[in-house]
Motif scaffolding. Structure first.
Motif, PDB file in Angstrom:
ATOM      1  N   MET A  77       0.807  -1.215   0.000  1.00 23.92           N
ATOM      2  CA  MET A  77       0.000   0.000   0.000  1.00 23.92           C
ATOM      3  C   MET A  77       0.842   1.268   0.000  1.00 23.92           C
ATOM      4  O   MET A  77       0.314   2.361  -0.223  1.00 23.92           O
ATOM      5  N   SER A  78       2.136   1.123   0.255  1.00 22.09           N
ATOM      6  CA  SER A  78       3.024   2.277   0.160  1.00 22.09           C
ATOM      7  C   SER A  78       3.602   2.410  -1.247  1.00 22.09           C
ATOM      8  O   SER A  78       4.241   3.401  -1.576  1.00 22.09           O
ATOM      9  N   THR A  79       3.372   1.391  -2.075  1.00 18.54           N
ATOM     10  CA  THR A  79       3.863   1.392  -3.449  1.00 18.54           C
ATOM     11  C   THR A  79       2.811   1.922  -4.409  1.00 18.54           C
ATOM     12  O   THR A  79       3.115   2.697  -5.319  1.00 18.54           O
ATOM     13  N   LEU A  80       1.557   1.510  -4.230  1.00 16.74           N
ATOM     14  CA  LEU A  80       0.454   1.936  -5.074  1.00 16.74           C
ATOM     15  C   LEU A  80      -0.700   2.438  -4.212  1.00 16.74           C
ATOM     16  O   LEU A  80      -0.881   1.979  -3.095  1.00 16.74           O
ATOM     17  N   SER A  81      -1.474   3.356  -4.747  1.00 20.76           N
ATOM     18  CA  SER A  81      -2.632   3.895  -4.030  1.00 20.76           C
ATOM     19  C   SER A  81      -3.865   3.052  -4.315  1.00 20.76           C
ATOM     20  O   SER A  81      -4.157   2.741  -5.473  1.00 20.76           O
ATOM     21  N   ILE A  82      -4.574   2.675  -3.261  1.00 21.50           N
ATOM     22  CA  ILE A  82      -5.803   1.893  -3.450  1.00 21.50           C
ATOM     23  C   ILE A  82      -6.933   2.770  -3.974  1.00 21.50           C
ATOM     24  O   ILE A  82      -8.036   2.272  -4.228  1.00 21.50           O
ATOM     25  N   ALA A  83      -6.680   4.063  -4.163  1.00 27.01           N
ATOM     26  CA  ALA A  83      -7.686   4.953  -4.734  1.00 27.01           C
ATOM     27  C   ALA A  83      -7.834   4.709  -6.240  1.00 27.01           C
ATOM     28  O   ALA A  83      -8.822   5.123  -6.846  1.00 27.01           O
ATOM     29  N   THR A  84      -6.863   4.046  -6.837  1.00 25.16           N
ATOM     30  CA  THR A  84      -6.937   3.682  -8.252  1.00 25.16           C
ATOM     31  C   THR A  84      -7.258   2.199  -8.362  1.00 25.16           C
ATOM     32  O   THR A  84      -6.896   1.407  -7.483  1.00 25.16           O
ATOM     33  N   LEU A  85      -7.915   1.803  -9.443  1.00 27.66           N
ATOM     34  CA  LEU A  85      -8.254   0.393  -9.623  1.00 27.66           C
ATOM     35  C   LEU A  85      -6.993  -0.461  -9.723  1.00 27.66           C
ATOM     36  O   LEU A  85      -6.944  -1.580  -9.210  1.00 27.66           O
ATOM     37  N   LYS A  86      -5.965   0.070 -10.368  1.00 26.68           N
ATOM     38  CA  LYS A  86      -4.712  -0.658 -10.493  1.00 26.68           C
ATOM     39  C   LYS A  86      -4.114  -0.950  -9.125  1.00 26.68           C
ATOM     40  O   LYS A  86      -3.719  -2.080  -8.829  1.00 26.68           O
ATOM     41  N   GLY A  87      -4.070   0.070  -8.277  1.00 23.92           N
ATOM     42  CA  GLY A  87      -3.521  -0.120  -6.935  1.00 23.92           C
ATOM     43  C   GLY A  87      -4.410  -0.995  -6.075  1.00 23.92           C
ATOM     44  O   GLY A  87      -3.917  -1.837  -5.303  1.00 23.92           O
ATOM     45  N   TYR A  88      -5.710  -0.816  -6.194  1.00 24.64           N
ATOM     46  CA  TYR A  88      -6.658  -1.615  -5.426  1.00 24.64           C
ATOM     47  C   TYR A  88      -6.552  -3.087  -5.809  1.00 24.64           C
ATOM     48  O   TYR A  88      -6.514  -3.968  -4.949  1.00 24.64           O
ATOM     49  N   PHE A  89      -6.494  -3.363  -7.118  1.00 21.51           N
ATOM     50  CA  PHE A  89      -6.395  -4.739  -7.594  1.00 21.51           C
ATOM     51  C   PHE A  89      -5.097  -5.383  -7.118  1.00 21.51           C
ATOM     52  O   PHE A  89      -5.098  -6.527  -6.651  1.00 21.51           O
ATOM     53  N   ALA A  90      -4.003  -4.648  -7.237  1.00 21.79           N
ATOM     54  CA  ALA A  90      -2.696  -5.207  -6.875  1.00 21.79           C
ATOM     55  C   ALA A  90      -2.604  -5.538  -5.392  1.00 21.79           C
ATOM     56  O   ALA A  90      -2.077  -6.590  -5.012  1.00 21.79           O
ATOM     57  N   THR A  91      -3.109  -4.652  -4.548  1.00 21.12           N
ATOM     58  CA  THR A  91      -2.967  -4.855  -3.112  1.00 21.12           C
ATOM     59  C   THR A  91      -4.016  -5.776  -2.518  1.00 21.12           C
ATOM     60  O   THR A  91      -3.769  -6.418  -1.486  1.00 21.12           O
ATOM     61  N   GLU A  92      -5.170  -5.865  -3.145  1.00 21.52           N
ATOM     62  CA  GLU A  92      -6.239  -6.707  -2.603  1.00 21.52           C
ATOM     63  C   GLU A  92      -6.306  -8.064  -3.326  1.00 21.52           C
ATOM     64  O   GLU A  92      -6.112  -9.115  -2.718  1.00 21.52           O
ATOM     65  N   VAL A  93      -6.564  -8.019  -4.619  1.00 23.31           N
ATOM     66  CA  VAL A  93      -6.687  -9.261  -5.383  1.00 23.31           C
ATOM     67  C   VAL A  93      -5.333  -9.961  -5.497  1.00 23.31           C
ATOM     68  O   VAL A  93      -5.258 -11.190  -5.511  1.00 23.31           O
ATOM     69  N   GLY A  94      -4.266  -9.172  -5.559  1.00 27.81           N
ATOM     70  CA  GLY A  94      -2.930  -9.761  -5.639  1.00 27.81           C
ATOM     71  C   GLY A  94      -2.628 -10.664  -4.454  1.00 27.81           C
ATOM     72  O   GLY A  94      -2.030 -11.735  -4.604  1.00 27.81           O
ATOM     73  N   VAL A  95      -3.052 -10.246  -3.272  1.00 24.48           N
ATOM     74  CA  VAL A  95      -2.839 -11.058  -2.065  1.00 24.48           C
ATOM     75  C   VAL A  95      -3.693 -12.329  -2.122  1.00 24.48           C
ATOM     76  O   VAL A  95      -3.226 -13.424  -1.800  1.00 24.48           O
ATOM     77  N   ILE A  96      -4.954 -12.172  -2.531  1.00 24.67           N
ATOM     78  CA  ILE A  96      -5.865 -13.320  -2.618  1.00 24.67           C
ATOM     79  C   ILE A  96      -5.325 -14.368  -3.591  1.00 24.67           C
ATOM     80  O   ILE A  96      -5.252 -15.561  -3.274  1.00 24.67           O
ATOM     81  N   HIS A  97      -4.936 -13.912  -4.779  1.00 19.32           N
ATOM     82  CA  HIS A  97      -4.459 -14.856  -5.787  1.00 19.32           C
ATOM     83  C   HIS A  97      -3.113 -15.454  -5.394  1.00 19.32           C
ATOM     84  O   HIS A  97      -2.889 -16.660  -5.585  1.00 19.32           O
ATOM     85  N   GLY A  98      -2.225 -14.628  -4.857  1.00 23.51           N
ATOM     86  CA  GLY A  98      -0.901 -15.122  -4.493  1.00 23.51           C
ATOM     87  C   GLY A  98      -0.953 -16.246  -3.474  1.00 23.51           C
ATOM     88  O   GLY A  98      -0.391 -17.332  -3.684  1.00 23.51           O
ATOM     89  N   LEU A  99      -1.651 -15.998  -2.371  1.00 25.15           N
ATOM     90  CA  LEU A  99      -1.732 -17.011  -1.319  1.00 25.15           C
ATOM     91  C   LEU A  99      -2.603 -18.186  -1.751  1.00 25.15           C
ATOM     92  O   LEU A  99      -2.252 -19.353  -1.520  1.00 25.15           O
ATOM     93  N   GLY A 100      -3.731 -17.900  -2.404  1.00 27.16           N
ATOM     94  CA  GLY A 100      -4.631 -18.964  -2.831  1.00 27.16           C
ATOM     95  C   GLY A 100      -4.001 -19.884  -3.863  1.00 27.16           C
ATOM     96  O   GLY A 100      -4.130 -21.110  -3.781  1.00 27.16           O
TER      97      GLY A 100
END
Length: 263
Positions: A60-83
């Protein structure tokens, strides 16, 4: 396609679909939730980017969750990575040992095929399932972007999915080696490997003394926030991942072909 490979794909299609629908579906729903974020999202993003180690660990210090790109990377990225890592470990950790643990080896070992061919067929089935899993999840994510009417970031998305696939292959190779060492179910140990490499990456992004050694873990080149931010991967991370994957597969061949197997 060999009968063994075909049988493995048939036996595990249900697990593949369940894991793909769960991980990809969660990512899809999470992507759609972006549209529900209210007008205070900028303040929320600014606050979360200043949460110190927590922000660093989850990007979250790399990308802003205010953008879809940042939101996807920080949220969905974690889900997909661990899953996806847990799916790879789940699938590969029992691939060889299940024949002895389930007492089906008596039939398998009586077939006119070498142990090397058995390992090859099962190994290829693992690779194919990981590719199918990645494709299904990728479709969910692309549809999520399209449903929001947002531009699909093809370059970043393909790099993200490709990096995750390479990471999953390394985790699966290690779990495959564990499966070759014993006739007992090593599912717990395999899932433990997935959790350990994920935890190591989180710790490496928080603890300053570990940051120079992040390249050791497979998540080092599959971090979604860095991929979508356009950052380069650690210098030695991908070559090391390939070496570990090849070494683990070679180890599985060596151990399984020489070990006394129970029927």
């Amino acid at each position: 396609m060999s009968p063994i490979m075909r049988q493995e794909l048939k036996l595990n299609i249900k697990s593949l679909l369940i894991w793909s629908l769960i991980v990809g579906g969660l990512g899809f729903v999470c992507t759609l939730l972006y549209s529900t974020m209210d007008s205070q999202v900028n303040e929320l993003a600014d606050m979360m980017s200043k949460m110190g180690s927590f922000s660093d660990a989850f990007g979250m210090s790399t990308l802003s969750i205010a953008t879809l790109k940042g939101y996807f990377a920080t949220e969905v990225g974690v889900i997909h990575g661990l899953g996806s890592a847990m799916f790879a470990a789940f699938y590969a950790s029992c691939m060889l040992s299940k024949e002895e643990d389930g007492h089906t080896g008596e039939f398998l070992y009586s077939l006119p095929v070498s142990r090397g061919k058995v390992i090859t067929a099962k190994g290829i089935s693992i690779i194919l399932n990981l590719v199918f899993f990645t494709l299904i999840c990728g479709i969910f994510y692309v549809v999520g972007f399209a449903a929001l009417g947002e531009e699909i970031l093809w370059q970043e998305m393909l790099r993200f999915l490709g990096s995750m696939l390479l990471m999953n292959l390394e985790v699966a190779a290690i779990a495959f080696l564990l499966s070759a060492t014993t006739g007992r179910n090593r599912l717990g140990l395999g899932l433990g490997v997935a959790l350990i490499v994920y935890a190591y990456d989180l710790m490496g992004r928080v603890v300053p003394s570990l940051k120079d050694y992040l390249f050791i873990g497979p998540f080092s080149f599959a971090n979604a926030s860095e991929i979508f931010a356009g950052h380069d991967v650690p210098e030695y991370s991908i070559p090391l991942s390939i070496i570990v994957t090849i070494a683990a597969i070679a180890g599985a061949y060596l151990v399984y072909t020489r070990r006394d197997l129970a029927g």
